[in-house]
Design a protein around this motif. Sequence first.
Motif, PDB file in Angstrom:
ATOM      1  N   LEU A   2      45.416  36.271  37.847  1.00  9.31           N
ATOM      2  CA  LEU A   2      45.164  35.053  38.604  1.00  9.31           C
ATOM      3  C   LEU A   2      46.476  34.368  38.944  1.00  9.31           C
ATOM      4  CD1 LEU A   2      42.194  33.642  36.525  1.00  9.31           C
ATOM      5  CD2 LEU A   2      42.068  34.709  38.766  1.00  9.31           C
ATOM      6  N   LEU A   3      46.573  33.895  40.169  1.00  5.09           N
ATOM      7  CA  LEU A   3      47.750  33.171  40.600  1.00  5.09           C
ATOM      8  C   LEU A   3      47.595  31.679  40.302  1.00  5.09           C
ATOM      9  CD1 LEU A   3      48.297  34.900  44.059  1.00  5.09           C
ATOM     10  CD2 LEU A   3      49.423  35.422  41.891  1.00  5.09           C
ATOM     11  N   PRO A   4      48.681  30.977  40.007  1.00  2.00           N
ATOM     12  CA  PRO A   4      48.585  29.541  39.695  1.00  2.00           C
ATOM     13  C   PRO A   4      47.980  28.715  40.814  1.00  2.00           C
ATOM     14  CG  PRO A   4      50.753  30.412  39.118  1.00  2.00           C
ATOM     15  CD  PRO A   4      50.047  31.501  39.879  1.00  2.00           C
ATOM     16  N   THR A   5      48.039  29.236  42.034  1.00  2.00           N
ATOM     17  CA  THR A   5      47.514  28.479  43.173  1.00  2.00           C
ATOM     18  C   THR A   5      46.158  28.999  43.655  1.00  2.00           C
ATOM     19  OG1 THR A   5      48.756  29.922  44.669  1.00  2.00           O
ATOM     20  CG2 THR A   5      49.827  27.878  43.961  1.00  2.00           C
ATOM     21  N   GLU A   6      45.578  29.957  42.935  1.00  5.10           N
ATOM     22  CA  GLU A   6      44.320  30.557  43.393  1.00  5.10           C
ATOM     23  C   GLU A   6      43.221  29.505  43.476  1.00  5.10           C
ATOM     24  OE1 GLU A   6      41.158  34.073  42.146  1.00  5.10           O
ATOM     25  OE2 GLU A   6      43.242  34.167  41.478  1.00  5.10           O
ATOM     26  N   LYS A   7      42.457  29.576  44.545  1.00  5.11           N
ATOM     27  CA  LYS A   7      41.345  28.659  44.755  1.00  5.11           C
ATOM     28  C   LYS A   7      40.029  29.321  44.356  1.00  5.11           C
ATOM     29  CE  LYS A   7      44.047  25.613  46.888  1.00  5.11           C
ATOM     30  NZ  LYS A   7      44.328  24.260  46.391  1.00  5.11           N
ATOM     31  N   PHE A   8      39.054  28.497  43.993  1.00  2.95           N
ATOM     32  CA  PHE A   8      37.761  28.995  43.556  1.00  2.95           C
ATOM     33  C   PHE A   8      36.637  28.287  44.316  1.00  2.95           C
ATOM     34  CE2 PHE A   8      40.736  28.905  39.980  1.00  2.95           C
ATOM     35  CZ  PHE A   8      40.842  30.261  39.725  1.00  2.95           C
ATOM     36  N   VAL A   9      35.493  28.940  44.340  1.00  2.88           N
ATOM     37  CA  VAL A   9      34.293  28.363  44.950  1.00  2.88           C
ATOM     38  C   VAL A   9      33.225  28.246  43.872  1.00  2.88           C
ATOM     39  CG1 VAL A   9      32.396  28.747  46.567  1.00  2.88           C
ATOM     40  CG2 VAL A   9      34.759  29.211  47.276  1.00  2.88           C
ATOM     41  N   LEU A  10      32.643  27.068  43.761  1.00  7.73           N
ATOM     42  CA  LEU A  10      31.540  26.852  42.832  1.00  7.73           C
ATOM     43  C   LEU A  10      30.249  26.778  43.620  1.00  7.73           C
ATOM     44  CD1 LEU A  10      30.663  26.267  39.878  1.00  7.73           C
ATOM     45  CD2 LEU A  10      30.845  23.825  40.454  1.00  7.73           C
ATOM     46  N   ARG A  11      29.370  27.757  43.402  1.00 16.75           N
ATOM     47  CA  ARG A  11      28.043  27.702  44.019  1.00 16.75           C
ATOM     48  C   ARG A  11      27.156  26.855  43.119  1.00 16.75           C
ATOM     49  NH1 ARG A  11      26.431  31.287  47.604  1.00 16.75           N
ATOM     50  NH2 ARG A  11      25.277  29.439  48.296  1.00 16.75           N
ATOM     51  N   SER A  12      26.778  25.709  43.635  1.00 15.21           N
ATOM     52  CA  SER A  12      25.977  24.780  42.843  1.00 15.21           C
ATOM     53  C   SER A  12      25.401  23.728  43.774  1.00 15.21           C
ATOM     54  CB  SER A  12      26.826  24.132  41.746  1.00 15.21           C
ATOM     55  OG  SER A  12      26.032  23.330  40.894  1.00 15.21           O
ATOM     56  N   THR A  13      24.729  22.762  43.171  1.00 17.38           N
ATOM     57  CA  THR A  13      24.267  21.586  43.894  1.00 17.38           C
ATOM     58  C   THR A  13      24.698  20.363  43.091  1.00 17.38           C
ATOM     59  OG1 THR A  13      22.152  21.447  42.731  1.00 17.38           O
ATOM     60  CG2 THR A  13      22.228  22.833  44.717  1.00 17.38           C
ATOM     61  N   VAL A  38      30.197  24.854  47.134  1.00 18.87           N
ATOM     62  CA  VAL A  38      29.376  25.353  48.233  1.00 18.87           C
ATOM     63  C   VAL A  38      27.927  25.349  47.761  1.00 18.87           C
ATOM     64  CG1 VAL A  38      28.851  27.304  49.739  1.00 18.87           C
ATOM     65  CG2 VAL A  38      31.237  26.758  49.178  1.00 18.87           C
ATOM     66  N   PRO A  39      27.064  24.550  48.395  1.00 14.64           N
ATOM     67  CA  PRO A  39      25.667  24.466  47.946  1.00 14.64           C
ATOM     68  C   PRO A  39      24.963  25.816  47.971  1.00 14.64           C
ATOM     69  CG  PRO A  39      26.187  22.702  49.484  1.00 14.64           C
ATOM     70  CD  PRO A  39      27.348  23.652  49.524  1.00 14.64           C
ATOM     71  N   ALA A  40      23.992  25.951  47.096  1.00 16.65           N
ATOM     72  CA  ALA A  40      23.171  27.159  47.041  1.00 16.65           C
ATOM     73  C   ALA A  40      21.722  26.762  46.852  1.00 16.65           C
ATOM     74  CB  ALA A  40      23.624  28.071  45.900  1.00 16.65           C
ATOM     75  N   ASP A  41      20.818  27.588  47.364  1.00 18.70           N
ATOM     76  CA  ASP A  41      19.385  27.345  47.241  1.00 18.70           C
ATOM     77  C   ASP A  41      18.785  28.496  46.454  1.00 18.70           C
ATOM     78  OD1 ASP A  41      16.687  26.965  47.466  1.00 18.70           O
ATOM     79  OD2 ASP A  41      16.701  26.572  49.614  1.00 18.70           O
ATOM     80  N   THR A  42      18.389  28.222  45.212  1.00 18.80           N
ATOM     81  CA  THR A  42      17.888  29.283  44.341  1.00 18.80           C
ATOM     82  C   THR A  42      16.571  29.882  44.828  1.00 18.80           C
ATOM     83  OG1 THR A  42      16.794  27.650  42.920  1.00 18.80           O
ATOM     84  CG2 THR A  42      19.036  28.311  42.322  1.00 18.80           C
ATOM     85  N   LEU A  43      15.856  29.161  45.692  1.00 21.80           N
ATOM     86  CA  LEU A  43      14.570  29.654  46.175  1.00 21.80           C
ATOM     87  C   LEU A  43      14.678  30.385  47.515  1.00 21.80           C
ATOM     88  CD1 LEU A  43      12.231  26.662  45.276  1.00 21.80           C
ATOM     89  CD2 LEU A  43      12.669  28.754  43.979  1.00 21.80           C
TER      90      LEU A  43
END
Length: 208
Positions: A2-13, A38-43
């Motif tokens: 992993l790079l110190p500047t690496e960005k991540f995406v959290l799939r959640s609400t 980034v929003p996610a819809d479990t259904l």
Amino acid sequence: MLLPTEKFVLRSTLTSPFGRKVRMAIDVLGLAYRVSIVPADTLDEGDTLREQNPLGKLPCLLLADGTAIYDSRVIIEFLQELTGSNRLVPARGLERYQVLTRAVLADGITDAGLLMVYEGRFRQPGTFSERWLSHQRGKIGRALAIFESAPPPSDNTDIVSIGLTCALGYLDWRKPIEWRDRHPRLVAWLAAFSAHEPAVGRTSVPTA
């Protein structure tokens, strides 16, 4: 690597209690600038969440190369290691496992509350299982009794206090049970911890 500047995406609400857990940890660890939600819809069968996490559950953290990490406890451990600290979970020894056990107890309150809410959401009126609802109430009641007898320190932020805050917040929001009248020490603890930890307010569930 992993790079110190690496960005991540959290799939959640913003309303997911376990997503809130991770958002609180991100805030506390000072990683908000590296994580996009980034929003996610479990259904939604077409949501890419089901490809990222075959269980189709929230939250799910995506690395820059597409690697997915889940569930909330695993994500928090990953984020903590990323910062090179042991602020939220002790690194080793008996203390680590005691903290993890208490964190599981807090998560169990949320799990049982979710199952009670889902009983009403996914079953037709008149088909609710009172036996099932009573079973979940029992889990919540026993877990709350443990925390009532020995609340976490209100001036310390770790995975237990984060998980318990999210559990109590979910009970307040969805109201599968009424807990405040029977647990005055937990009411006081939540107020004190919320005053101590700014991430509580910054991650609260939207009411409008």
